[in-house]
Write an enzyme that holds these catalytic residues in place. Structure first.
Site, PDB file in Angstrom:
ATOM      1  N   GLY A   1       2.422  -4.897   1.873  1.00 26.65           N
ATOM      2  CA  GLY A   1       1.051  -5.429   1.269  1.00 26.65           C
ATOM      3  C   GLY A   1       1.390  -6.327   0.210  1.00 26.65           C
TER       4      GLY A   1
ATOM      5  N   ALA B   1       0.688  -1.140   0.135  1.00 29.72           N
ATOM      6  CA  ALA B   1      -0.026  -0.039   0.167  1.00 29.72           C
ATOM      7  C   ALA B   1       0.779   1.340   0.043  1.00 29.72           C
ATOM      8  CB  ALA B   1      -0.949  -0.011   1.207  1.00 29.72           C
TER       9      ALA B   1
ATOM     10  N   GLU C   1       1.856  -9.607   1.516  1.00 32.59           N
ATOM     11  CA  GLU C   1       0.656  -9.982   1.821  1.00 32.59           C
ATOM     12  C   GLU C   1      -0.232 -10.186   0.674  1.00 32.59           C
ATOM     13  OE1 GLU C   1       0.077  -6.307   4.193  1.00 32.59           O
ATOM     14  OE2 GLU C   1      -0.797  -7.632   5.862  1.00 32.59           O
TER      15      GLU C   1
ATOM     16  N   GLU D   1       6.534  -3.013   8.007  1.00 29.92           N
ATOM     17  CA  GLU D   1       5.486  -2.026   8.603  1.00 29.92           C
ATOM     18  C   GLU D   1       6.050  -1.560   9.959  1.00 29.92           C
ATOM     19  OE1 GLU D   1       4.745  -4.419   6.785  1.00 29.92           O
ATOM     20  OE2 GLU D   1       2.925  -3.837   5.341  1.00 29.92           O
TER      21      GLU D   1
END
Lengths: 543, 543
Positions: free
Chosen positions: B134, B85, B137, B159
């Site tokens: 992400g 992201a 992920e 993160e």
């Protein structure tokens, strides 16, 4: 500094009375005996000090009064059972305190359920008046709830409608997961500030029964008698006394008999040492009863529990706990052997259950844990659980010195995590057979064997050890403490979920989020505005 | 206003290519094609617009390309798979948007896993370069992950160390619960900004394999071929086309063919109506294939899905959805009968799976839902799930008018909640036999029978109906929206937990908490400071 040690003679807010197999815990909160300034504990509302006494009573009932089979919790105040956590205390508390307060009260309620499930002490909530918020959450942690039907007394969870926060002590989870209240009814109940009275409360499953005022005492007493006489056997065990812990507090640490910790405030770390038994310990139940609270596994774990609570609440800036052990592996394993051999004796059962609770307290502590396995350490059997609880384990790989760890039968199920698994099972979710292999391993694990078996994270050698630990510690303590708390809560509890993990994971996380929101704690928030003439102002954006 | 409808010809960031049983989804994010101003989508980082296209592709593969058995997700950018992201987008977004963004991307990843588990479309992540945050992920939502071994490319979750927040799309949960990575290794990996490369990543279970650059394409292709040919059968189904939804947007609502909603902005509520089929519908698979996306249960649920997404993201202040249905109960039940009779046909299977996903989207929507059962409504079978999803159901008790609800076989397991239970099972946790009784009930339920069976919350009569609904709506919308979100997340999902409920409950709650903390989003927070010359400043208090 908050002190977690107390005893019945020092209770300010509770009275504990024993009558044969029945114990009565009466709440009579003294308005002015608060832990901090700025609020009064009206209407049997509570602060952490009140809950420390409750936790102590639940613990003592198990060790000092094994003959007790039924415990009734009631109130000495007319028309009010308990108004829950004190709102002004919450409103005035910083975020970290609120979170730790809720965690401790949750652990106390889980310990009530643990006593009921594993020690044969059933809890009855006798609501002689209204139980609202945390008051009802205390009741719902009991096995059965009886409410007086006086046209006025109700059970309620008014947090959402009145305060803009969640019930903070597991209420929502226990509503639908323990009492299995229909979710739409739970929705109505949790948004109804005034709550529900006898008939409807019973119909919806919020209570187990209700009696008119004139019959309340007799009704509850009859039920207590039934429970106390249920299995027909009189428990003739005599309890042991839990004496105050001896602790020497220094400016940067605390020394108990078997546990010490030394704070490194600059680095925001603490070195916590658990020492094994100094001598060979007796092996029969009778001798253990005689030793009482001086027996190593009871004393060491009581000390560890106190140390963890102290670090949680009084040392907020300490982010990383380096776990050490010192002692003789054989002596630790011998203790485990004794405990397992006598596991059906009431006292050894209680000692093991207490060890399990303390280890779960560690799992649920919002600090990072690194276990450091070095020469002279004794991460064996019950103390191996410390290493398995840790976020990481470093084990020295030395050609010259003996560095070993070992398992015992206590690693096989007697010390479960909140998720219901052993720490070995949680560790080897991908290869469940590995947990079995580790338990079947003959003898101790040296560093290579431990690494091969998957029991340690890293095994640096003599040359690298110091640097590697130092760098890992520095890196860890440089990270956002909030992100670490969320990360650890997510990684520590893989696998199945239980009501406990739901309370500590899901519910607590939502509650912490809401506690931070301006709608609760901003200048116009509902919690801030409680009791003020002004109305709460909400930002209605839904997230 | 964010629009959730798209199609491959309109994709800006993805390319979808089909070759027999193998589909290739290639990520090639266009830096400047952002949903909002103020950031550039460098290094295949994504915003909601990118994920809307991905969700569309996953959906279309199921309906338009049932012949596909293996889907490979890869990148067109050299040396980078996906950077996750976009941080600047996150940093600039208000809290409510961040939360809804994470929720939608989570739902997209769960839909990938749903396609793999239930539609026989296996997903392979071909990481031709670094997959961070992400990006990893997305990979971990696939069945298998292959990484190029070029001495540089890594998988990582940076993160926590870089941004002071959690991976927001299920990464931590999937690490330990799906891939069952050992928790201490997961701890190391999740705090290691640079991540891990081929060999170690494979050893720790973070990926399934790695290939040197020269063999990467062939290696992945060989695995895809294996999967595509695994069951030996060629799928000769021909897909149907998903045409754009026809919708008329007015100032205060949207009208689709079978779904409408009307906003009451002042009251912060919306009336949402789902209309049943207007005519009797065909009953054979061949006829249904011919109808394609015009077939009621496909079209109505696609419309409902779009409406829910619209309300979530574009109408943040709307706190309460009043759910209505209109139509003929028999026609709705006839549809269910047809779906069940043809449930082994690929298209009806997909239609049912889509209905289940849309209903789960409703369960996970952070707004209150009240279902209102009135004359002319058709809460039957699949549409009864709307009432069972609602936080409360009000059913009119009228002596003069027919008000009825009904079950069908679809209420018995084909439309599971995220917790793996049916909505009837979730409702009757205390009395599981009641769910069976309701399903075995002959014919419809009138209001009294529905109340008796525990299917509705309240059944006001004609005289009280209007007032009771009005008061309930007013009360609901006056409450703190944050407290309601936490309360609903706790009460809606009693009973067992799954990886999905862990992601939406535990992980999301922690992430939301952290997103609010000054350590992440304050002026000196890590997320705010990302990419700035200044360093993040933390308040190190642990909570």
């Amino acid at each position: 500094m908050i002190n977690f040690e107390t005893s019945p003679v020092g209770y300010k807010h509770w009275k504990l009375a024993i009558d044969g197999a029945i114990a009565t815990l009466t709440m009579d909160v003294q308005e002015d005996e608060t832990l901090n300034d700025g609020y009064k504990l009206k209407l049997n509302s509570y602060d952490l000090g009140v809950d420390i006494e409750l936790a102590d009573a639940v613990q003592r009932l198990r060790f000092e009064h094994p003959e007790v089979k039924a415990v009734v919790i009631t109130s000495l105040k007319p028309r009010i059972f308990c108004a829950g956590a004190n709102i002004y205390m919450l409103g005035a508390s910083p975020h970290a305190f609120k979170v730790n307060f809720c965690k401790f009260t949750n652990e106390t309620r889980c310990s009530i359920e643990d006593a009921s499930a594993n020690s044969g002490q059933r809890y009855i909530a006798a609501l002689n008046g209204t139980a609202s918020g945390g008051g009802y959450e205390l009741a719902i942690a009991c096995d059965e709830i009886f409410l007086v039907d006086d046209g006025n007394s109700a059970v309620s969870l008014p947090e959402v409608p009145l305060l803009g926060v969640l019930p903070g002590t597991g209420g929502l989870t226990r509503l639908v997961d323990k009492r299995k209240v229909r979710r739409d009814r739970a929705d109505v109940f949790s948004t109804l500030a005034e709550g529900l009275k006898g008939k409807r409360a019973k119909e919806w499953g919020l209570i187990d029964g209700y009696f008119p005022t004139s019959k309340f005492q007799d009704g509850v007493a009859a039920r207590l008698k039934e429970i106390a006489e249920a299995d027909g056997q009189k428990q003739d065990a005599k309890g042991i006394k839990l004496n105050p812990l001896e602790v020497e507090a220094t400016g940067n640490g605390r020394d108990y008999k078997y546990v010490s910790f030394k704070l490194n405030r600059e680095e925001r770390t603490v070195d916590l040492v658990v020492r094994g038994p100094e001598t060979n310990l007796p092996t029969t139940a009778a001798e253990i009863e005689k030793l009482g609270d001086a027996y190593w596994p009871l004393r060491a774990y009581r000390e560890l529990d106190d140390a963890l609570l102290h670090l949680r609440v009084n040392e907020l800036e300490i982010g990383l706990v380096c776990l050490h052990t010192e002692g003789d592996i054989d002596r630790v394993l011998a203790v485990d052997q004794t405990l397992v051999a006598n596991k059906d004796h009431w006292l050894t059962r209680e000692i093991i259950l207490n060890m399990a609770r303390v280890l779960r307290r560690l799992d649920l502590t919002a600090k990072s844990f690194f276990a450091l396995v070095e020469p002279g350490s004794c991460f064996a059997g019950n103390l191996l659980e410390l290493a398995l609880s840790a976020d990481r384990t470093y084990m020295l790989n030395s050609p010259d010195e003996k560095v070993e760890i070992a398992t015992s039968e206590l690693n096989a199920g007697a010390l479960p995590m909140s998720n219901g698994l052993t720490r070995l099972q949680s560790r080897f979710l991908a290869e469940p057979e590995k947990a079995e292999e580790v338990l079947a391993h003959e003898g101790r694990f040296d560093t290579e064997a431990a690494e091969e078996a998957g029991l340690v994270t890293f095994a640096p050698d003599d040359l690298d050890w110091e640097d590697e630990i130092r760098v890992a510690v520095e890196e860890r303590t440089s990270l956002s403490p909030d992100a670490l708390t969320g990360m650890e809560a997510s990684l520590r509890f893989a696998g199945p979920e239980t009501m406990d993990t739901k309370i500590y994971g899901r519910l607590t996380a939502w509650q912490n989020w809401i506690f931070q929101r301006p709608n609760a704690t901003g200048p116009q928030g509902a919690l801030t505005n409680y009791g003020q003439p002004t109305q709460a102002q909400f930002d209605y954006k839904r997230t």
